[in-house]
Design a protein around this motif. Structure first.
Motif, mmCIF file in Angstrom:
data_model
loop_
_atom_site.group_PDB
_atom_site.id
_atom_site.type_symbol
_atom_site.label_atom_id
_atom_site.label_comp_id
_atom_site.label_asym_id
_atom_site.label_seq_id
_atom_site.Cartn_x
_atom_site.Cartn_y
_atom_site.Cartn_z
ATOM 1 N N LYS A 210 0.900 -1.175 0.000
ATOM 2 C CA LYS A 210 0.000 0.000 0.000
ATOM 3 C C LYS A 210 0.926 1.208 0.000
ATOM 4 C CE LYS A 210 -4.017 1.685 -0.172
ATOM 5 N NZ LYS A 210 -4.821 1.429 -1.385
ATOM 6 N N SER B 227 -0.070 3.730 -4.363
ATOM 7 C CA SER B 227 -1.519 3.753 -4.161
ATOM 8 C C SER B 227 -1.954 4.895 -3.256
ATOM 9 C CB SER B 227 -2.012 2.410 -3.616
ATOM 10 O OG SER B 227 -1.377 2.131 -2.413
ATOM 11 N N ARG B 228 -0.993 5.529 -2.553
ATOM 12 C CA ARG B 228 -1.350 6.671 -1.702
ATOM 13 C C ARG B 228 -0.392 7.830 -1.959
ATOM 14 N NH1 ARG B 228 -0.536 5.134 4.044
ATOM 15 N NH2 ARG B 228 1.129 3.827 3.227
ATOM 16 N N GLU C 74 -6.288 -0.842 2.245
ATOM 17 C CA GLU C 74 -6.243 -2.151 1.594
ATOM 18 C C GLU C 74 -5.643 -2.062 0.187
ATOM 19 O OE1 GLU C 74 -10.149 -3.969 1.939
ATOM 20 O OE2 GLU C 74 -10.365 -3.169 3.971
ATOM 21 N N GLU C 75 -5.011 -3.141 -0.226
ATOM 22 C CA GLU C 75 -4.402 -3.157 -1.556
ATOM 23 C C GLU C 75 -5.500 -3.298 -2.624
ATOM 24 O OE1 GLU C 75 -2.242 -6.702 -2.921
ATOM 25 O OE2 GLU C 75 -0.587 -5.372 -3.418
ATOM 26 N N VAL D 180 -0.267 1.814 7.934
ATOM 27 C CA VAL D 180 -0.910 0.687 7.242
ATOM 28 C C VAL D 180 -0.191 -0.589 7.655
ATOM 29 C CG1 VAL D 180 -1.681 1.997 5.204
ATOM 30 C CG2 VAL D 180 0.598 0.978 5.224
#
Ligand code: NAD
Length: 482
Positions: A253, A287-288, A373-374, A398
């Motif tokens: 993540k 992803s973030r 979450e992935e 995370v």
């Protein structure tokens, strides 16, 4: 249409199983490429037995000679680069330039690993006793199972099979059923390179069955697994219960932290590459974005413009299958429901293939599922923060810890970030993805269990270290102090 065959003891053999799975093109699932037979328990056992039988002879081959097999594999893969890349694009969906990149990376892995055969060194150490030589040697662990995912179906098998073979282990390779064609090609490369019968075996099969046989079989000494946390943790638990050595590389993540002093154009470029490259289906995908409030609007505009300009099918491949499509769309729906603000995309793209629009959410908070979450798709979450300390807390907040990145020109905060970030890999002023073969690859926390892959550390997993005390006095010692 091809029915893929297992490769056991140096022979391509058709499975007798009646259960099958189609291999299809995710850009157009009506285009069926081949059929996978889901091997029976007996067939998986036969592959393990072939590996077990080949082990004593293979471990006795001098390591530099084993290394030459890897070196020839490098040359053969380089010769077949374009063909393998096209197959990869066809069955996995990544863009051809991305597939060429993956195959090139695999060639680089083989190049590095081949040389390591000459460097399987131990250490010598002074002894407490006179006339005693103390040293260590690395010895192959035995039969190894390589269980791999679909998202890097050439590179990941190469970075498991090469160190296993060069250290003298023998291998049973079980690829994902979604990418059988490239698995076959990887094995053909090692076959042509001269890996003797039984040293590398391939079995196609369902994870829950063929994979389970490998976990339970007493002759399999070690399992190198890459895939989801759900499967990896169970496999780790079950394998540990029967004293197997296990290595699991799992989900991520991955955050990019952007400070106020960052070059925002550079950051936006790296974020878009990291989030949407390979359709976000990399374990190292961004992803973030954890961004300082003061520059958040400007950065968001820049990344959003890049996302809007990307055309699914041209700049972005499909996700791998219908399940993955449902998962990604499910996360998009959850983000909307939980109050994240949709800025770009947010839907399936038109056409028969499993295409998703590049998607960005702003105003994401740490508690939302999209922040924890992935997703494994082209979906990016912006989390705004007010201080460097908060950025660190959010970035580390995370369960995963694979990779990360910081964009800043402030050495003090960059070094503090590098020190405090809980990821196995970190990047400064460059995207979260990528890894060079001469360096260790793997994650902390819930991402990685066991020793690191790639680099010289890869050899640790495939070998046992033996410590030798060699007394050359030729007589009983008067005092043995310990
Ligand atoms: P997956 O866990 O579904 O499957 C991985 C492999 O495990 C497949 O070969 C599958 O058949 C097998 N398997 C499934 N159930 C099994 C069982 N019960 N026993 C033994 N084997 C079993 O993962 P996937 O969907 O193929 O791949 C995507 C995942 O891989 C993502 O979570 C991604 O982050 C992760 N990944 C991690 C890295 C890394 O290095 N950290 C690299 C690439 C992908």
């Amino acid at each position: 249409m091809e029915t893929y065959r297992n490769f056991i003891n140096g022979e391509w053999v058709e499975s007798r199983s009646t259960r099958t799975a189609p291999n299809f093109n995710p850009a157009d699932p009506r285009d069926v490429i081949g059929t996978v037979r889901l091997s029976t328990v007996e067939e998986v056992r036969a592959a393990v037995e072939a590996a077990e039988k080949a082990f004593p002879k293979w471990r006795a081959v001098p390591a530099p000679e084993r290394g030459r097999v890897i070196d020839r594999a490098k040359t053969i893969l380089a010769r077949r680069k374009e063909e393998v890349a096209r197959a990869l694009t066809h069955e996995e969906g990544k863009l051809l330039k991305e597939s060429l990149g993956e195959v090139q990376k695999s060639i680089n892995v083989l190049e590095f690993m081949a040389g390591e055969a000459m460097r399987l060194t131990g250490e010598t150490s002074p002894s407490e006793l006179s006339n005693t030589l103390c040293y260590t040697v690395r010895q192959p662990i035995g039969v190894v199972a390589a269980i791999t995912p679909w998202n890097f179906p050439v590179a990941i098998p190469c970075w498991k099979i090469a160190p296993a073979l060069l250290t003298g282990c023998t291998v049973v390779f079980k690829p994902s059923t979604l990418t059988p064609l490239t698995a076959k090609m990887v094995v053909e490369v090692f076959q042509e390179a001269g890996a003797p019968p039984g040293t590398l075996n391939l079995v196609y099969g369902a994870g829950g069955e063929a994979g389970r046989v490998l976990v339970e079989h007493p002759s399999v000494c070690a399992i190198s697994f890459t895939g989801s946390n759900e499967v990896g943790l169970k496999l780790y638990h079950d394998g540990a219960a029967v004293a197997k050595k296990i290595q699991c590389e799992m989900g991520g993540k991955n955050p990019v932290v952007v400070l106020e002093d960052a070059d925002l154009d550079l950051a936006a470029d790296g974020i878009a590459q990291g989030a949407f490259g390979s359709t976000g289906q990399r374990c190292t995908a961004t992803s973030r974005v954890v961004v300082m409030e003061a520059v958040a609007d400007r950065l968001l505009d820049l990344v959003a413009a890049k996302a809007r300009a990307m055309k699914p099918g041209v700049d972005l491949g499909p996700v791998v299958d219908e399940n993955q499509l449902k998962t990604v769309l499910g996360y998009i729906a959850a983000a909307k429901e939980e109050g994240a603000k949709l800025v770009v995309g947010g839907d399936r793209a038109p056409g028969a293939g499993f295409f998703v629009q590049p998607t960005i959410f702003d105003q994401v908070t740490s508690r939302m599922r999209i922040a924890q979450e992935e997703v494994f798709g082209p979906v990016l979450a912006f989390l705004r923060v007010k201080s460097f300390e908060e950025a660190l807390e959010v970035a580390n907040g995370v369960k995963y810890g694979l990779t990360s990145s910081i964009y800043s020109n402030d050495p003090g905060r960059i070094f503090r970030f590098v020190e405090a970030i809980e990821t196995g890999i970190t990047h400064v002023n460059s995207p979260t993805m990528g890894g060079e073969p001469q360096l260790p690859f793997g994650g902390m926390k819930a991402t990685g269990l066991g020793t690191r892959e790639m680099g010289r550390t890869a050899m640790e997993f495939y070998t046992e270290l033996k410590t030798v005390y060699f007394d050359y006095t030729g007589r009983r010692r008067e005092t043995n102090i310990y």
